[in-house]
Design an enzyme around this catalytic site. Structure first.
Site, PDB file in Angstrom:
ATOM      1  N   HIS A 278       0.817  -1.215   0.000  1.00 13.39           N
ATOM      2  CA  HIS A 278       0.000   0.000   0.000  1.00 13.39           C
ATOM      3  C   HIS A 278       0.850   1.264   0.000  1.00 13.39           C
ATOM      4  O   HIS A 278       1.853   1.363   0.688  1.00 13.39           O
ATOM      5  CB  HIS A 278      -1.022   0.015   1.136  1.00 13.39           C
ATOM      6  CG  HIS A 278      -0.465  -0.014   2.527  1.00 13.39           C
ATOM      7  ND1 HIS A 278      -0.131   1.110   3.214  1.00 13.39           N
ATOM      8  CD2 HIS A 278      -0.197  -1.045   3.363  1.00 13.39           C
ATOM      9  CE1 HIS A 278       0.302   0.792   4.417  1.00 13.39           C
ATOM     10  NE2 HIS A 278       0.291  -0.509   4.540  1.00 13.39           N
ATOM     11  N   ASP A 290       6.282   0.471   6.619  1.00 13.06           N
ATOM     12  CA  ASP A 290       4.832   0.310   6.438  1.00 13.06           C
ATOM     13  C   ASP A 290       4.282   1.447   5.593  1.00 13.06           C
ATOM     14  O   ASP A 290       3.898   2.464   6.114  1.00 13.06           O
ATOM     15  CB  ASP A 290       4.152   0.256   7.808  1.00 13.06           C
ATOM     16  CG  ASP A 290       2.677  -0.075   7.710  1.00 13.06           C
ATOM     17  OD1 ASP A 290       2.235  -0.502   6.625  1.00 13.06           O
ATOM     18  OD2 ASP A 290       1.971   0.099   8.702  1.00 13.06           O
ATOM     19  N   GLU A 324      -4.906   1.561   2.584  1.00 14.17           N
ATOM     20  CA  GLU A 324      -4.957   0.357   3.423  1.00 14.17           C
ATOM     21  C   GLU A 324      -5.119   0.726   4.892  1.00 14.17           C
ATOM     22  O   GLU A 324      -5.788   0.034   5.644  1.00 14.17           O
ATOM     23  CB  GLU A 324      -3.668  -0.463   3.240  1.00 14.17           C
ATOM     24  CG  GLU A 324      -3.693  -1.836   3.909  1.00 14.17           C
ATOM     25  CD  GLU A 324      -3.247  -1.853   5.358  1.00 14.17           C
ATOM     26  OE1 GLU A 324      -3.450  -2.867   6.021  1.00 14.17           O
ATOM     27  OE2 GLU A 324      -2.695  -0.837   5.858  1.00 14.17           O
ATOM     28  N   GLU A 325      -4.501   1.834   5.293  1.00 14.27           N
ATOM     29  CA  GLU A 325      -4.420   2.121   6.730  1.00 14.27           C
ATOM     30  C   GLU A 325      -5.749   2.497   7.365  1.00 14.27           C
ATOM     31  O   GLU A 325      -5.989   2.172   8.512  1.00 14.27           O
ATOM     32  CB  GLU A 325      -3.403   3.247   6.992  1.00 14.27           C
ATOM     33  CG  GLU A 325      -1.951   2.866   6.701  1.00 14.27           C
ATOM     34  CD  GLU A 325      -1.399   1.797   7.632  1.00 14.27           C
ATOM     35  OE1 GLU A 325      -2.164   1.267   8.456  1.00 14.27           O
ATOM     36  OE2 GLU A 325      -0.202   1.487   7.523  1.00 14.27           O
ATOM     37  N   HIS A 426       3.748   2.189  12.693  1.00 13.93           N
ATOM     38  CA  HIS A 426       2.822   3.301  12.998  1.00 13.93           C
ATOM     39  C   HIS A 426       3.401   4.314  13.976  1.00 13.93           C
ATOM     40  O   HIS A 426       2.655   4.948  14.717  1.00 13.93           O
ATOM     41  CB  HIS A 426       1.473   2.771  13.537  1.00 13.93           C
ATOM     42  CG  HIS A 426       0.717   1.920  12.556  1.00 13.93           C
ATOM     43  ND1 HIS A 426      -0.506   1.358  12.836  1.00 13.93           N
ATOM     44  CD2 HIS A 426       1.006   1.537  11.283  1.00 13.93           C
ATOM     45  CE1 HIS A 426      -0.937   0.677  11.793  1.00 13.93           C
ATOM     46  NE2 HIS A 426      -0.041   0.762  10.837  1.00 13.93           N
TER      47      HIS A 426
HETATM   48 ZN   LIG Z   1       0.749  -1.561   6.293  1.00 10.49          ZN
END
Ligand SMILES: [Zn+2]
Length: 461
Positions: A278, A290, A324-325, A426
């Site tokens: 993503h 991420d 996606e998040e 995150h």
């Molecule tokens: Zn992710």
């Protein structure tokens, strides 16, 4: 007769040995191309340092879309295109403030609003705190104990899980559903212990899901150090209060895009094998692991094959999913368009667990017995590269909807060494400097190898 059978068996064995050695030569070439000419690390550098955080709906997310499209075009793929989708547009606003309030003492602690959270009142919110460890405990305590308070979910990661992703799954309900559940019992706010085993001062954000039938209360992640501190103070003096102020806002949905690059199949142009991650990221850092490593690694897998002048039988796609998040709208849109355009997806590989040393792949949707055969035939090919763990169960948030809409699609999750992922996940610490070049490249080569093997041999063993 017997001689003929022996001859046939011998021929079959020779053919399979020949195929095996052709495959093993090809895999060696894939790794050579990547380890000598790899470009994913420099691409990741650009994405992290020249664009940076790119939460859905933000100007940076749009910049990332435009950059991705240009990058794919520069690789000379057969097709590069955007898939429009509307995405949620949540903004954090000015940095949050959090204090443990002990009488007249105010102790500042590290917090970050959970994604999609509402703001506190403008002047902030102060209330007594009740610590709980599960949604079940919340229910047992009920309204009498909870009304008017800030609920503090403090269940730590269970260290007994070997894979931290499982501990994340097991602790994640506090963040995802905690605020909506606490509101049902009259809570005025929620604090959630950061979803990590690391003891540090980074609050880990992540999305929370409200229940539209219940009032929305502000929710924040506390760093694990702050969570321990608050818990200790509550034990000493249960009257301890907490103050927090956050300024987030949910703006109207915004237009955005998935970005797709394709090498069109020479034999089956309408059959697809895709690899993706993503493009959006949380707003606290650069979204390096991420999922910057996911998108740059997925693109690299296809670039390697293109650079080797490989002509795929089926169409291969690198897909950069949007959102996606905090919504998964890109994943939904991709699945919807696959059905509308009558595209047959043989397999979808997702990489969204960080750009760490590859271990192998997890599979969902193979025919019975196929994984066993795959382990006999493909495992020896991947073994020299330490990417040979082929296990049941795998997929990802972005590709999940594809299997719901097109049930014959095999879902595959790229599996890397995940022990350090939740140190940065995150947080403000998810930056380029925490990605290792070799690890990222080995992952891209592993994915290119799997693309090649599926393209040549399919998944019906
Ligand atoms: Zn992710």
């Amino acid at each position: 007769m017997k001689l003929k059978l022996t001859l046939l068996l011998l021929l079959a064995a020779t053919a399979s040995t020949f195929a095996q050695s052709a495959d093993s030569l090809m895999l060696r070439k894939i790794y050579d191309e990547e380890l000598v000419n790899g470009q994913c690390y420099q691409n990741l550098h650009y994405l992290c340092k020249n664009i940076g955080q790119r939460l859905s709906g933000s100007a940076n997310a749009q910049k990332a879309v435009e950059w991705s499209k240009k990058l794919m075009e520069s690789y000379g793929f057969d097709k590069v295109f955007l898939q429009p989708c509307m995405v949620p547009h949540w903004v954090r606003g000015a940095k949050e403030q959090g204090f443990i309030v002990d009488g007249t003492k105010r102790i500042p602690v590290a917090i970050a609003a959970l994604g999609m959270s509402v703001a506190t009142p403008k002047a902030g919110l102060t209330a007594n705190v009740i610590e709980v460890h599960s949604l079940a405990e919340l229910k047992d305590l009920g309204e009498a104990a909870i009304k008017g308070k800030i609920v503090f979910f403090n269940r730590p990661f269970d260290p007994k899980f070997i894979e931290p992703g499982r501990a994340y799954g097991a602790a994640g309900d506090q963040r995802r559903a905690g605020p909506a559940e606490a509101a049902k019992y009259g809570a005025v706010g929620v604090l959630v212990r950061s979803l990590t085993e690391a003891l540090d001062n980074y609050p880990h954000t992540g999305t929370t899901q409200y229940d539209d039938k219940v009032v929305k209360i502000p929710a924040a992640a506390l760093s694990t150090i702050a969570a321990n501190q608050l818990s200790a103070m509550l034990k000493k003096s249960p009257k301890t209060k907490f103050f927090f102020k956050q300024n987030c806002q949910q703006l109207p949905d915004a237009p955005s895009f998935n970005v797709v690059g394709e090498m069109t199949g020479t034999e089956n142009p309408n059959k697809y094998i895709i690899v993706g991650g993503h493009l959006d990221s949380w707003d606290l850092a650069e979204g390096a692991h991420d999922d910057g490593t996911g998108v740059t690694g997925a693109l690299e897998a296809v670039r390697i094959l293109k650079a080797m002048n490989y002509r795929p039988k089926n169409s291969l796609r690198a897909v950069f999913f949007m959102n996606e998040e905090n919504g998964d709208r890109g994943g939904d849109k991709y699945a919807e368009l696959a059905v509308a355009n009558k595209e047959e997806h043989i397999a979808a590989i997702e990489t969204d667990g960080g750009g760490f040393t590859p271990r192998g792949f997890g599979f969902t949707g193979l025919q019975p017995g196929a994984l066993k055969t795959m382990n006999q035939v493909w495992k020896p090919l991947l073994e020299p590269y330490d990417a040979d763990k082929l296990t049941p169960g795998g997929g990802g948030t972005d590709i999940g909807p594809l299997r719901v809409k097109s049930p014959s699609t095999v879902l595959i999750g790229f599996r890397g060494d995940s022990q350090r992922y939740f140190d940065v996940h995150h947080t403000p610490n998810d930056v380029f400097e925490n990605v290792n070049k070799r690890e990222l490249e080995l992952g891209a080569a592993a994915m290119a190898s799997l693309l090649y093997l599926i393209d040549q041999h399919g998944l019906k063993f």
